[in-house]
Design a protein around this motif. Structure first.
Motif, PDB file in Angstrom:
ATOM      1  N   ILE A 425       0.837  -1.207   0.000  1.00 29.78           N
ATOM      2  CA  ILE A 425       0.000   0.000   0.000  1.00 29.78           C
ATOM      3  C   ILE A 425       0.871   1.256   0.000  1.00 29.78           C
ATOM      4  N   ALA A 426       1.946   1.244   0.783  1.00 30.30           N
ATOM      5  CA  ALA A 426       2.829   2.416   0.848  1.00 30.30           C
ATOM      6  C   ALA A 426       3.469   2.697  -0.509  1.00 30.30           C
ATOM      7  N   ARG A 427       3.931   1.658  -1.184  1.00 29.38           N
ATOM      8  CA  ARG A 427       4.574   1.857  -2.492  1.00 29.38           C
ATOM      9  C   ARG A 427       3.567   2.291  -3.553  1.00 29.38           C
ATOM     10  N   ALA A 428       2.341   1.768  -3.477  1.00 28.46           N
ATOM     11  CA  ALA A 428       1.313   2.215  -4.418  1.00 28.46           C
ATOM     12  C   ALA A 428       0.978   3.687  -4.202  1.00 28.46           C
ATOM     13  N   MET A 429       0.871   4.101  -2.948  1.00 31.31           N
ATOM     14  CA  MET A 429       0.589   5.506  -2.648  1.00 31.31           C
ATOM     15  C   MET A 429       1.724   6.399  -3.126  1.00 31.31           C
ATOM     16  N   LYS A 430       2.960   5.961  -2.928  1.00 30.26           N
ATOM     17  CA  LYS A 430       4.118   6.751  -3.361  1.00 30.26           C
ATOM     18  C   LYS A 430       4.129   6.897  -4.871  1.00 30.26           C
ATOM     19  N   GLU A 431       3.849   5.813  -5.580  1.00 33.72           N
ATOM     20  CA  GLU A 431       3.871   5.842  -7.038  1.00 33.72           C
ATOM     21  C   GLU A 431       2.777   6.737  -7.601  1.00 33.72           C
ATOM     22  N   MET A 432       1.617   6.742  -6.959  1.00 42.15           N
ATOM     23  CA  MET A 432       0.474   7.525  -7.442  1.00 42.15           C
ATOM     24  C   MET A 432       0.395   8.901  -6.797  1.00 42.15           C
ATOM     25  N   ASN A 433       1.353   9.219  -5.924  1.00 39.74           N
ATOM     26  CA  ASN A 433       1.382  10.510  -5.224  1.00 39.74           C
ATOM     27  C   ASN A 433       0.086  10.747  -4.448  1.00 39.74           C
ATOM     28  N   LYS A 434      -0.315   9.721  -3.696  1.00 34.54           N
ATOM     29  CA  LYS A 434      -1.528   9.783  -2.905  1.00 34.54           C
ATOM     30  C   LYS A 434      -1.198   9.715  -1.417  1.00 34.54           C
ATOM     31  N   VAL A 435      -2.121  10.221  -0.611  1.00 28.73           N
ATOM     32  CA  VAL A 435      -2.056  10.061   0.841  1.00 28.73           C
ATOM     33  C   VAL A 435      -3.395   9.515   1.307  1.00 28.73           C
ATOM     34  N   ALA A 436      -3.397   8.896   2.478  1.00 27.60           N
ATOM     35  CA  ALA A 436      -4.619   8.303   3.017  1.00 27.60           C
ATOM     36  C   ALA A 436      -5.159   9.158   4.158  1.00 27.60           C
ATOM     37  N   ILE A 437      -6.474   9.198   4.286  1.00 32.88           N
ATOM     38  CA  ILE A 437      -7.140   9.897   5.386  1.00 32.88           C
ATOM     39  C   ILE A 437      -7.696   8.842   6.332  1.00 32.88           C
TER      40      ILE A 437
END
Length: 761
Positions: A425-437
């Protein structure tokens, strides 16, 4: 370098066990038998005998050694400082003395049962047990044997000897390990630590057997087996300018081997300030804030642990102390206990019991009483847990939204599936430039819900799994909204020109804290809090001299709180260019007599017929004091008064008040004018009003006033005033000047094109 391998591979306790295999068991059996007798005494004795038996029990627990694994003992740190005092270290030894003495001072406050020993190397004399037993290990001296921290140890560290020869840090590590092994044997694993401070620019001795790398591996194996940690602080910077690079590279490689094979932290510093913060003077045991599931969906949950990554360090808790207790009493704690009594206003002698007291909350003019049961019922009691609400682009979370402390989310240690899930999940967020709430409730019974942003933290170390950083986000009630106009909305005349921008760019570049090829200054990981550091030092001084005055701020701490004087002296041309291209005005201090006058006659007062103190001319006559807060537009200098009120930020009402008063002042000037003698002053006020409304992005009050001004002038028969306005181009504020304006540029330009009324026959 001489290393006695058999000695490193067998601790003194192991040797004694082989020579006397029954001693430890016999001693343990005797102790258990004694304890059994004590427990029998407990069951059949009086209270006096019970107290006596507990005393015997404490003696028995502390005596044999095998019972020393209590929870209190496990929290004690066993530290040996290995300090290089050779000639090349003399220039930084004052800073080494400060940081090491600070370490002990903090232990006296937070960990008074910790034990510390001090070994110095690079001395002309040799004084250590290994030299006496096996030879070698020269120029290494035991400055202080391992003991519980006290004030004498602080004094010892503040007066380190100055060595005369180049020291061998590898020999010093062996001596420090030998001290810990002999004293603590195989116990306290994880609590034994070595701290090495050196510049590592001199060659170490060659080994009689094997290479230097082989010796490091042998030491590392024994260090791991004994559960020891090591911290290496390598001081370079100016000290290494003339050093042999080949030797430094070799020493750095040897130190890096310790980091790879043991629990060793190596830090390189090149300034006194960095050295002061590089040594972790206080060890804080990590405690989880939350252990449980990160709920991705009702059917998918990941086991996570949450720690605090950053938290503000507070002052030590100061306790009330009383000298009323007898000084001869061994059991006196001198602590003060507080007890509160609530008494009736009508009858002060009557104490109101708890059952007759109730809390109340103000609601308008009344007080609404709420009982404890009602208060408990109305509290929000969310369910413990961490739930994912969704994802958003990282650009949507503005930096100033971050609140409070930073948390670290890691997968449950040892849980392979959780580690893989977190990493994916962390690598997917980094690749897509996303953050989680996330929605977080850390513990059961917590009365509030935390909503925050989860940011991926991709590890660069193969041995450390990926994780997340978590920052608390504000609710609408937590946000303070202050509107400031953009510089781009200002007229060209109020924006910096090319020369001013260039001078500002050079000034910013001059004060770069991370210049190329140099260590970053004031790096948070190496910068101590100067307020706390000064407090600890003064506390240590007061412990020895109760009447001691507060010492001046240390020069090293000044480098944290004040600009670098050397940097400014080296870049005088840049500073002079900045001063040349920007108008600077002197800001003199207000004298006491002037401050007293202003206190006695506050701004805006008009008592006894005197002139209003808020007038800028009156203020300037009192030492031209910029600290005076203008509250009313006066008659002498209304423009300056208006600008002063508009610049106030202690209340959002000042802008509206200043605009209203300036409009009234302009109308008053026109009404009281005699043959146009106030026209020029009124025009200046209108120009100031227009400028202020553009700066504050408030076009409507100005435009509506100007539309009202023309019929007002016709009604009052104020002729030719519009010509003065046209000559200054004081038209309406258009949309290009203020985004909220409803006036186009064409409408603003045509504002002065008006048909004059025809005269009546």
């Amino acid at each position: 370098m001489l290393i006695n391998t058999p000695r490193l591979n067998s601790s003194p306790v192991e040797t004694r066990t082989r020579q006397h295999p029954q001693t430890a068991e016999q001693e343990k059996g005797i102790s258990l038998a004694n304890l059994h007798v004590v427990f029998v005494m407990f069951a059949s004795s009086t209270s006096f005998t019970l107290r006596l038996s507990f005393s015997i029990f404490r003696v028995l627990v502390g005596y044999p050694g095998w019972l020393s694994r209590s929870s209190m003992a496990r929290n004690k740190e066993k530290l040996v400082l290995l300090l290089d005092v050779g000639p090349s270290m003399h220039s930084v030894l004052p800073e080494v003395e400060k940081v090491c003495s600070m370490l002990v001072e903090k232990k006296l406050i937070y960990s008074k049962n910790d034990e510390v020993g001090v070994v110095v190397f690079g001395t002309e004399e040799t004084n250590n047990e290994l030299t006496k037993e096996v030879g070698g290990y020269e120029n290494i001296s035991l400055l202080q044997d391992i003991k519980v921290v006290d004030g004498d140890l602080v004094d010892t560290l503040q007066k380190l000897p100055r060595g005369t020869v180049n020291g061998d840090f590898l020999d010093a590590i062996v001596v420090g390990m030998d001290m810990l092994i002999k004293r603590y044997k195989n116990i306290y694993k994880g609590k034994k630590r070595l701290c090495l401070i050196t510049n590592a620019i001199h060659p170490i001795k060659d080994s009689l057997e094997g290479s230097k790398e082989d010796q490091v591996r042998t030491i590392a194996v024994q260090m791991t087996a004994q559960g020891m940690k090591m911290e290496s602080l390598v001081v370079r910077g100016r000290l290494s300018q003339d050093a042999n690079k080949r030797i430094m590279d070799e020493n750095d490689r040897l130190l890096s081997m310790f980091s790879e094979k043991t629990r060793t932290r190596a830090v390189y510093v090149d300034s006194p300030t960095s050295l002061l913060g590089a040594l972790k003077t206080r060890r804080i045991t990590p405690v989880t804030v939350f252990r449980g599931n990160l709920e991705i969906s009702p059917k998918m949950k990941i086991k996570v642990w949450v720690y605090k990554k950053t938290q503000e360090e507070k002052f030590p808790t100061l306790k009330k102390y009383s000298e009323k207790a007898p000084s001869t009493s061994k059991f006196a704690t001198h602590q003060v206990k507080l007890d509160y009594e609530y008494k009736s206003v009508d009858d002060p002698s009557k104490v109101v019991p708890p059952e007759q007291r109730i809390k109340g909350y103000r609601y308008g003019p009344q007080v609404v009483p709420i009982s404890a049961a009602e208060l408990d019922a109305v509290k929000f009691k969310p369910e413990k847990g961490v739930k994912l609400l969704g994802f958003t682009d990282a650009s949507n979370i503005i930096r100033h939204y971050y609140m409070k402390d930073v948390y670290l989310f890691i997968a449950e240690p040892g849980n392979t599936r959780a580690i893989l899930a977190v990493s994916a999940i962390a690598r997917a967020m980094k690749e897509m430039n996303k953050v989680a709430i996330l929605r977080c409730v850390w513990r059961q019974g917590q009365q509030n819900v935390v909503v925050g942003v989860l940011t991926p933290n991709i590890s660069q170390n193969d041995k450390i799994p990926d994780s997340f950083y978590f920052n608390v986000l504000p609710f609408i009630e937590d946000v303070r909204e202050y509107q400031f106009p953009s510089f781009y909305s200002l007229p060209v005349s109020m924006q910096p020109n090319e020369q001013q921008q260039k001078a500002a760019d050079e000034f910013v570049q001059m004060l770069n804290l991370a210049p190329s090829g140099k260590e970053e200054a004031l790096f948070p990981d190496f910068t101590p809090n100067p307020v706390l550091e000064r407090f600890y030092r003064h506390l240590e001084l007061k412990s020895k001299q109760p009447d001691a005055a507060v010492p001046p701020v240390d020069e090293t701490l000044k480098r944290i709180t004040e600009p670098d004087p050397e940097l400014f002296s080296e870049n005088k041309s840049v500073i002079n260019a900045l001063r040349k291209h920007f108008e600077l005005k002197e800001n003199p201090k207000l004298k006491k007599s002037a401050r007293r006058l202003l206190r006695e006659k506050p701004s805006g007062s008009n008592e006894d017929g005197n002139a209003v103190v808020s007038d800028a001319q009156t203020v300037n006559s009192i030492e031209r004091a910029p600290v005076v807060k203008i509250e009313k537009i006066g008659d002498l200098t209304p423009v300056q008064d208006f600008e002063a009120i508009m610049s106030r930020r202690d209340s959002p009402d000042w802008v509206g008040k200043a605009i209203k008063e300036m409009r009234d002042k302009i109308l008053g000037l026109l009404t009281d004018s005699h043959k146009g003698d106030n026209y020029l002053k009124a025009v200046e006020c209108i120009a100031a009003l227009r400028k202020g409304c553009i700066l504050e992005q408030e076009p409507e009050p100005y435009n509506s006033f100007m539309r009202h001004l023309y019929p007002y002038c016709q009604q009052k028969e104020i002729n030719n005033f519009s010509q003065h306005l046209a000559s200054r181009e004081l038209s309406l504020i258009s949309k290009s000047e203020a985004a909220d304006s409803d006036v186009t540029e064409d409408e603003a330009r045509s504002f002065f094109v008006r048909t004059e009324p025809k005269p009546e026959d």
